[in-house]
Scaffold this motif. Structure first.
Motif, PDB file in Angstrom:
ATOM      1  N   ALA A   7       0.893  -1.065   0.032  1.00  0.00           N
ATOM      2  CA  ALA A   7       0.193   0.026  -0.008  1.00  0.00           C
ATOM      3  C   ALA A   7       0.882   1.330   0.020  1.00  0.00           C
ATOM      4  O   ALA A   7       1.871   1.282   0.589  1.00  0.00           O
ATOM      5  CB  ALA A   7      -1.051  -0.147   1.359  1.00  0.00           C
ATOM      6  N   THR A   8       0.570   2.315  -0.886  1.00  0.00           N
ATOM      7  CA  THR A   8       1.163   3.423  -0.570  1.00  0.00           C
ATOM      8  C   THR A   8       0.528   4.657  -0.430  1.00  0.00           C
ATOM      9  O   THR A   8      -1.007   4.583  -0.163  1.00  0.00           O
ATOM     10  CB  THR A   8       1.925   3.831  -2.195  1.00  0.00           C
ATOM     11  OG1 THR A   8       0.860   3.912  -3.098  1.00  0.00           O
ATOM     12  CG2 THR A   8       2.957   2.613  -2.550  1.00  0.00           C
ATOM     13  N   PRO A   9       1.054   5.914  -0.067  1.00  0.00           N
ATOM     14  CA  PRO A   9       0.191   7.154   0.259  1.00  0.00           C
ATOM     15  C   PRO A   9      -0.843   7.538  -0.878  1.00  0.00           C
ATOM     16  O   PRO A   9      -1.906   8.082  -0.764  1.00  0.00           O
ATOM     17  CB  PRO A   9       1.045   8.087   0.325  1.00  0.00           C
ATOM     18  CG  PRO A   9       2.460   7.504   0.971  1.00  0.00           C
ATOM     19  CD  PRO A   9       2.305   6.019   0.291  1.00  0.00           C
ATOM     20  N   GLU A  25      -4.129   8.600   4.547  1.00  0.00           N
ATOM     21  CA  GLU A  25      -2.977   9.189   3.712  1.00  0.00           C
ATOM     22  C   GLU A  25      -1.753   9.722   4.608  1.00  0.00           C
ATOM     23  O   GLU A  25      -0.822   9.255   4.458  1.00  0.00           O
ATOM     24  CB  GLU A  25      -3.321  10.392   2.797  1.00  0.00           C
ATOM     25  CG  GLU A  25      -2.185  10.802   2.229  1.00  0.00           C
ATOM     26  CD  GLU A  25      -2.300  12.107   1.223  1.00  0.00           C
ATOM     27  OE1 GLU A  25      -1.770  12.230   0.263  1.00  0.00           O
ATOM     28  OE2 GLU A  25      -3.087  13.004   1.824  1.00  0.00           O
ATOM     29  N   LEU A  26      -2.323  10.129   5.660  1.00  0.00           N
ATOM     30  CA  LEU A  26      -1.173  10.891   6.737  1.00  0.00           C
ATOM     31  C   LEU A  26      -0.485   9.567   7.395  1.00  0.00           C
ATOM     32  O   LEU A  26       0.914   9.555   7.264  1.00  0.00           O
ATOM     33  CB  LEU A  26      -1.932  11.686   7.921  1.00  0.00           C
ATOM     34  CG  LEU A  26      -0.964  12.216   8.925  1.00  0.00           C
ATOM     35  CD1 LEU A  26      -1.579  13.429   9.306  1.00  0.00           C
ATOM     36  CD2 LEU A  26      -1.178  11.382  10.053  1.00  0.00           C
ATOM     37  N   ILE A  27      -1.163   8.401   7.690  1.00  0.00           N
ATOM     38  CA  ILE A  27      -0.695   7.322   8.118  1.00  0.00           C
ATOM     39  C   ILE A  27       0.296   6.786   7.376  1.00  0.00           C
ATOM     40  O   ILE A  27       1.553   6.437   7.465  1.00  0.00           O
ATOM     41  CB  ILE A  27      -1.696   6.480   8.792  1.00  0.00           C
ATOM     42  CG1 ILE A  27      -2.373   7.227  10.138  1.00  0.00           C
ATOM     43  CG2 ILE A  27      -1.041   5.163   9.227  1.00  0.00           C
ATOM     44  CD1 ILE A  27      -3.520   6.315  10.665  1.00  0.00           C
ATOM     45  N   LEU A  28      -0.237   6.317   6.149  1.00  0.00           N
ATOM     46  CA  LEU A  28       0.598   5.730   5.215  1.00  0.00           C
ATOM     47  C   LEU A  28       1.794   6.416   4.685  1.00  0.00           C
ATOM     48  O   LEU A  28       2.738   5.987   4.735  1.00  0.00           O
ATOM     49  CB  LEU A  28      -0.237   5.374   4.014  1.00  0.00           C
ATOM     50  CG  LEU A  28      -1.356   4.559   4.053  1.00  0.00           C
ATOM     51  CD1 LEU A  28      -2.278   4.429   2.563  1.00  0.00           C
ATOM     52  CD2 LEU A  28      -0.768   3.002   4.105  1.00  0.00           C
ATOM     53  N   THR A  29       1.435   7.636   4.732  1.00  0.00           N
ATOM     54  CA  THR A  29       2.907   8.743   4.377  1.00  0.00           C
ATOM     55  C   THR A  29       3.843   8.606   5.492  1.00  0.00           C
ATOM     56  O   THR A  29       5.028   8.282   5.261  1.00  0.00           O
ATOM     57  CB  THR A  29       2.385  10.063   4.189  1.00  0.00           C
ATOM     58  OG1 THR A  29       1.663  10.150   3.075  1.00  0.00           O
ATOM     59  CG2 THR A  29       3.619  11.059   3.895  1.00  0.00           C
ATOM     60  N   LEU A  48       4.366   6.174   7.776  1.00  0.00           N
ATOM     61  CA  LEU A  48       4.960   4.902   7.841  1.00  0.00           C
ATOM     62  C   LEU A  48       5.949   4.707   6.748  1.00  0.00           C
ATOM     63  O   LEU A  48       6.939   3.873   6.695  1.00  0.00           O
ATOM     64  CB  LEU A  48       3.866   3.738   7.591  1.00  0.00           C
ATOM     65  CG  LEU A  48       2.822   3.560   8.931  1.00  0.00           C
ATOM     66  CD1 LEU A  48       1.895   2.488   8.694  1.00  0.00           C
ATOM     67  CD2 LEU A  48       3.953   3.241  10.178  1.00  0.00           C
ATOM     68  N   ASP A  49       5.500   5.252   5.331  1.00  0.00           N
ATOM     69  CA  ASP A  49       6.354   5.014   4.288  1.00  0.00           C
ATOM     70  C   ASP A  49       7.761   5.854   4.572  1.00  0.00           C
ATOM     71  O   ASP A  49       8.812   5.321   4.254  1.00  0.00           O
ATOM     72  CB  ASP A  49       5.649   5.612   2.912  1.00  0.00           C
ATOM     73  CG  ASP A  49       6.441   5.375   1.953  1.00  0.00           C
ATOM     74  OD1 ASP A  49       6.965   4.513   1.627  1.00  0.00           O
ATOM     75  OD2 ASP A  49       6.732   6.596   0.812  1.00  0.00           O
ATOM     76  N   ASP A  50       7.739   7.108   5.420  1.00  0.00           N
ATOM     77  CA  ASP A  50       8.707   7.959   5.543  1.00  0.00           C
ATOM     78  C   ASP A  50       9.700   7.051   6.598  1.00  0.00           C
ATOM     79  O   ASP A  50      10.799   7.285   6.515  1.00  0.00           O
ATOM     80  CB  ASP A  50       8.239   9.209   6.048  1.00  0.00           C
ATOM     81  CG  ASP A  50       7.896  10.248   5.138  1.00  0.00           C
ATOM     82  OD1 ASP A  50       7.776   9.812   4.121  1.00  0.00           O
ATOM     83  OD2 ASP A  50       7.074  11.215   5.785  1.00  0.00           O
ATOM     84  N   ASP A  51       9.097   6.271   7.534  1.00  0.00           N
ATOM     85  CA  ASP A  51       9.811   5.516   8.333  1.00  0.00           C
ATOM     86  C   ASP A  51      10.287   4.334   7.977  1.00  0.00           C
ATOM     87  O   ASP A  51      10.615   3.404   8.586  1.00  0.00           O
ATOM     88  CB  ASP A  51       8.987   5.425   9.676  1.00  0.00           C
ATOM     89  CG  ASP A  51       8.781   6.740  10.596  1.00  0.00           C
ATOM     90  OD1 ASP A  51       9.489   7.612  10.235  1.00  0.00           O
ATOM     91  OD2 ASP A  51       7.633   6.758  11.351  1.00  0.00           O
ATOM     92  N   THR A  76      -1.575 -10.967   0.276  1.00  0.00           N
ATOM     93  CA  THR A  76      -2.335  -9.712   0.293  1.00  0.00           C
ATOM     94  C   THR A  76      -2.367  -8.976  -0.980  1.00  0.00           C
ATOM     95  O   THR A  76      -1.685  -9.553  -1.727  1.00  0.00           O
ATOM     96  CB  THR A  76      -1.543  -8.773   1.303  1.00  0.00           C
ATOM     97  OG1 THR A  76       0.013  -8.828   0.715  1.00  0.00           O
ATOM     98  CG2 THR A  76      -1.628  -9.038   2.609  1.00  0.00           C
ATOM     99  N   ARG A  77      -3.639  -8.022  -1.000  1.00  0.00           N
ATOM    100  CA  ARG A  77      -3.646  -7.201  -2.449  1.00  0.00           C
ATOM    101  C   ARG A  77      -3.873  -5.867  -2.033  1.00  0.00           C
ATOM    102  O   ARG A  77      -3.773  -5.516  -0.806  1.00  0.00           O
ATOM    103  CB  ARG A  77      -5.147  -7.569  -2.754  1.00  0.00           C
ATOM    104  CG  ARG A  77      -5.058  -9.094  -3.373  1.00  0.00           C
ATOM    105  CD  ARG A  77      -6.550  -9.189  -4.263  1.00  0.00           C
ATOM    106  NE  ARG A  77      -7.409  -8.547  -3.415  1.00  0.00           N
ATOM    107  CZ  ARG A  77      -8.545  -9.473  -2.644  1.00  0.00           C
ATOM    108  NH1 ARG A  77      -8.666 -10.768  -3.022  1.00  0.00           N
ATOM    109  NH2 ARG A  77      -9.742  -8.750  -2.148  1.00  0.00           N
ATOM    110  N   GLN A  78      -3.237  -5.179  -2.954  1.00  0.00           N
ATOM    111  CA  GLN A  78      -3.132  -3.796  -2.747  1.00  0.00           C
ATOM    112  C   GLN A  78      -4.667  -3.288  -2.705  1.00  0.00           C
ATOM    113  O   GLN A  78      -5.566  -3.813  -3.156  1.00  0.00           O
ATOM    114  CB  GLN A  78      -2.550  -3.175  -3.969  1.00  0.00           C
ATOM    115  CG  GLN A  78      -2.320  -1.601  -3.712  1.00  0.00           C
ATOM    116  CD  GLN A  78      -1.554  -1.121  -4.696  1.00  0.00           C
ATOM    117  OE1 GLN A  78      -1.092  -1.784  -5.627  1.00  0.00           O
ATOM    118  NE2 GLN A  78      -0.991   0.300  -4.873  1.00  0.00           N
ATOM    119  N   MET A  79      -4.770  -2.011  -1.667  1.00  0.00           N
ATOM    120  CA  MET A  79      -6.112  -1.540  -1.772  1.00  0.00           C
ATOM    121  C   MET A  79      -6.850  -1.361  -3.106  1.00  0.00           C
ATOM    122  O   MET A  79      -6.361  -0.968  -3.948  1.00  0.00           O
ATOM    123  CB  MET A  79      -6.065  -0.133  -1.030  1.00  0.00           C
ATOM    124  CG  MET A  79      -5.570  -0.299   0.315  1.00  0.00           C
ATOM    125  SD  MET A  79      -5.285   1.586   0.960  1.00  0.00           S
ATOM    126  CE  MET A  79      -5.172   2.505  -0.466  1.00  0.00           C
ATOM    127  N   GLY A  80      -8.084  -1.655  -3.012  1.00  0.00           N
ATOM    128  CA  GLY A  80      -8.908  -1.773  -4.223  1.00  0.00           C
ATOM    129  C   GLY A  80      -8.807  -2.410  -5.458  1.00  0.00           C
ATOM    130  O   GLY A  80      -9.474  -2.322  -6.238  1.00  0.00           O
TER     131      GLY A  80
END
Length: 127
Positions: free
Chosen positions: A5-7, A17-21, A23-26, A121-125
């Motif tokens: 999953a990506t932002p 979006e804030l959470i995905l961003t 986690l991606d940054d970290d 797992t599958r990507q969202m959507g």
């Protein structure tokens, strides 16, 4: 093979979006977002991600909780920080599970929520 999953998969400006961003940054590993709207009343999204060690899991959880608080979008509840094998962050509309890889494998939440065939797992959507 797990799709990340990506932002960009989230609605701009949303808590999701804030959470995905963050986690991606970290540098969270194997981020998966499971849409729960219409399936469960606990949240609209469940995000599952891994860290390489208990130290990284704890650091990601602390930074994420602080970022959510600063945004004013939610007041997160955090559980599991002392051991940091599995940390749960309840941010209201989004629930986040951060794991060490071995612990994530053992509990396999993706499969429990019926997300993907045979626990994959599958990507969202995606169908």
């Amino acid at each position: 093979m797990t799709e990340q999953a990506t932002p960009q998969d989230a609605e701009p400006g949303s808590l999701h979006e804030l959470i995905l961003t963050q986690l991606d940054d970290d540098q969270a590993q194997e981020m998966v977002s499971i849409p729960l709207a219409g399936k469960s009343s606990i949240a609209d999204h469940m995000i599952i991600a891994s860290g390489r060690s208990t130290r990284q899991v704890a650091a990601m959880a602390n930074k994420l909780a602080e970022k959510i608080k600063q945004s004013g979008k939610a007041m997160p509840r955090v559980e599991g920080l002392p051991a940091a094998d599995w940390v749960l962050i309840d941010a209201g509309d989004v629930v986040v599970h951060l794991f060490r890889p071995e612990v994530r494998s053992f509990y396999n939440l993706e499969r429990m929520w019926g997300f993907g065939e045979d626990g994959k797992t599958r990507q969202m959507g995606s169908a």
